[in-house]
Each structure stands twice: as C-alpha cells, then as structure tokens.
Design an enzyme around this catalytic site. Structure first.
Site, PDB file in Angstrom:
ATOM      1  N   SER A   1       0.846  -1.193   0.000  1.00 52.08           N
ATOM      2  CA  SER A   1       0.000   0.000   0.000  1.00 52.08           C
ATOM      3  C   SER A   1       0.878   1.238   0.000  1.00 52.08           C
ATOM      4  O   SER A   1       2.033   1.194   0.434  1.00 52.08           O
ATOM      5  CB  SER A   1      -0.897  -0.001   1.242  1.00 52.08           C
TER       6      SER A   1
ATOM      7  N   TYR B   1      -1.972  -0.387  10.465  1.00 50.54           N
ATOM      8  CA  TYR B   1      -2.007  -0.713   9.031  1.00 50.54           C
ATOM      9  C   TYR B   1      -0.720  -0.257   8.350  1.00 50.54           C
ATOM     10  O   TYR B   1      -0.104  -1.015   7.587  1.00 50.54           O
ATOM     11  CB  TYR B   1      -3.225  -0.051   8.385  1.00 50.54           C
TER      12      TYR B   1
END
Length: 305
Positions: free
Chosen positions: A173, A186
């Site tokens: 990501s 995250y």
C-alpha cells in the site's frame, strides 16, 4: 578491483540502468506468458484478489484461491470459470494463523503442485486512532498483513529456488511508504511487508536466483469497500482508484517483471520529495492532499464481509 575502477564501473552502470528505465517508460517491456503457471492468490474471495483471479483465468493460469470466506470464494471460482479458467482450486484458509497457512499449503502442494506465482493480497484494516485500537485487532492486522507473507514464502519459496523459477507478489500500500493518522497498525504492517519483500528480493539476487522475480505493489486507496467512506481531497490529482484498473496494472507489472509499482504515478513524485524535504514540508504536502484527516470519514466494509 581497486577503488577507482569499481567506482567508475558503478557510475557507468548507474547511467545505463537509469537510461534503460527511461526507455521502458516509452517502449513497453515484453510480457511473459503465464499460461500453465500455478498462481496462488490470498484474499481471493473479494476485491482485488477476485479481480486478479478472473484476469489470470483469462490468461490460462491454474488458479489456487485462498480466503477465509467460503461464500466469497465460491463466487470467485464461478467468475473464474466463466472467464475461461481451466483449473481452479479453492481453499478456506485463515491467513492470521501460521499453522493454518502451513496446513493448507501442504494440501496445495499435494493436490495441485508447486506454486510458481504467489500473490499475497489478503489484508485487513481497523481504521481507529492508535489508543482506540483493540490489542487483539492490532495483532490480527500484523498477522494477516505481514506475518502471513513470512509463512507463505516459507511454504512456497523453496520450490521456486530449486527450479530458479517463480514470482513473489506483495500487494502492499502507499500507506507502506508514509505514515497516516488513524492507520498506525495498518501502516506498520504495510511498511513491514514492503521491507520484507525487498529483503527477499535481495536474497534472491545474492543467491543468483535470477529466475525468481519480485513485484511490490503500493496503491493509493482502492474503491473495493475496504476503505469505504474515504474521499479524495483532489480526485483529479490523487483519485480513489478503480479496482479493475488496479488489477490490470498489477497483472501487467507481474508479466513485465516490474519490481515496484506505485499507483497512481504521482506517488513516485511524492516519495521522491519525502526522501529529502524537511518533515514540516512533508506534513504540509500531506495536509494539502488531505492525508492528515483522510480517515475521518472512514466506514470500512460491513462486519458480515
């Protein structure tokens, strides 16, 4: 080799590799044939995992699909078959559990064969401020988004090394490149996934296993439901990404043995700026692009998913 000669060699190769990269921006690299390859995709029951399965089906690959959701898996299998998949194998696997990964991996090797393209796609997100994030969910985020990569590599990399053939794909990501408020766990998990994949790539190079390729994917927010509620401040500059477009870019990167893929392209520029700008200047840019309060409207997928 003395210092002068080695330095000269490095300078010449730096120029050559840079020019080579510029050429490939204009002239697309040749795409490799993935027909007959055994492609394992984690998190294949929805989102990008499902789209990748469907696209690999059309390319003649043998599919091995993992997900914790049996219903989602069944639907992906049906779509893959409708799109020309010859062989599709699905397995319920909890990627937060090491022993479950090893157990299902052994089953895959016995029933299907050695995986030659491994796509670590499964991921979860909490979306809360750090002090509001339950310990159990923080641990699960690391287990699914990071540690699962360790265990799948342990299971399938030895066969790739033995054959000097394979491809390791990490769906990371842009949050693995820059810290974001309300995404502490995250971001940590995705930073780790990027670092792990890069390290394995270095190991393959030092082992002279040039046939084992690595692709690390760092997209911005994708409109799959995982980050439902999030909006882009400047969608014409940094848009919420279309899932089909992202899946197509990932497939192309894999087939062209592209080591790093950032989506959208402006992320390449932002990462470059972050590498030398003062912290205050970087924060200013984050604020300009709306990243400081990006998660304020976050809803995420309904719990049933």
């Amino acid at each position: 080799m003395n210092f002068f000669l080695e330095t000269l060699k490095v300078i010449v190769l730096l120029v050559y590799y840079s020019l080579e990269s510029l050429v490939f921006l204009v002239v697309p690299r040749r795409k490799k044939n993935v027909s007959g390859e055994i492609v394992l995709i984690t998190g294949a029951g929805s989102g990008i995992g499902r789209l990748l399965a469907v696209k690999f089906a059309g390319l003649g690959a043998t599919l091995v699909l993992w997900d914790i959701n049996q219903e989602g898996l069944n639907y992906t299998v049906r779509l893959a078959k409708e799109n020309g998949a010859g062989r599709v194998h699905s397995y319920v696997c909890d990627c937060s559990k090491r022993q479950d990964i090893y157990r299902v991996a052994d089953q895959v090797k016995k029933e299907v064969g050695d995986v030659s393209i491994l796509i670590n796609n499964a991921g979860i997100v909490i979306g809360k401020r750090f002090l509001d994030s339950p310990d159990s969910l923080v641990e699960k985020t690391m287990e699914v988004n990071t540690m699962a990569h360790f265990w799948t590599y342990k299971a399938f990399l030895p066969a790739m090394i033995a054959a000097n053939h394979g491809h390791l794909v990490s769906i990371a990501s842009s949050a693995g490149l820059c810290g974001v408020s309300q995404l502490s766990d995250y971001c940590a998990s995705k930073f780790a996934a990027v670092g792990f994949a890069e390290s394995i790539d270095m190991e393959m190079r030092t082992l002279r296993k040039t046939g084992v390729k690595t692709t690390i994917v760092c997209p911005y927010v994708i409109n799959t439901g995982m980050f439902d509620g999030i909006k882009s401040k400047w969608p014409h500059v940094l848009p919420i990404l279309d899932p089909d477009y992202v899946a197509e870019r990932i497939i192309t990167a894999i087939r062209q043995n592209q080591e790093m893929l950032f989506i959208s392209r402006i992320i390449y520029v932002l990462c470059f700026l972050k590498s030398f700008l003062p912290v205050k200047a970087s924060v200013l840019l984050l604020d300009y692009f709306g990243s400081l309060d990006l998660m304020n409207t976050f809803k995420g997928r309904p719990k049933k998913e």
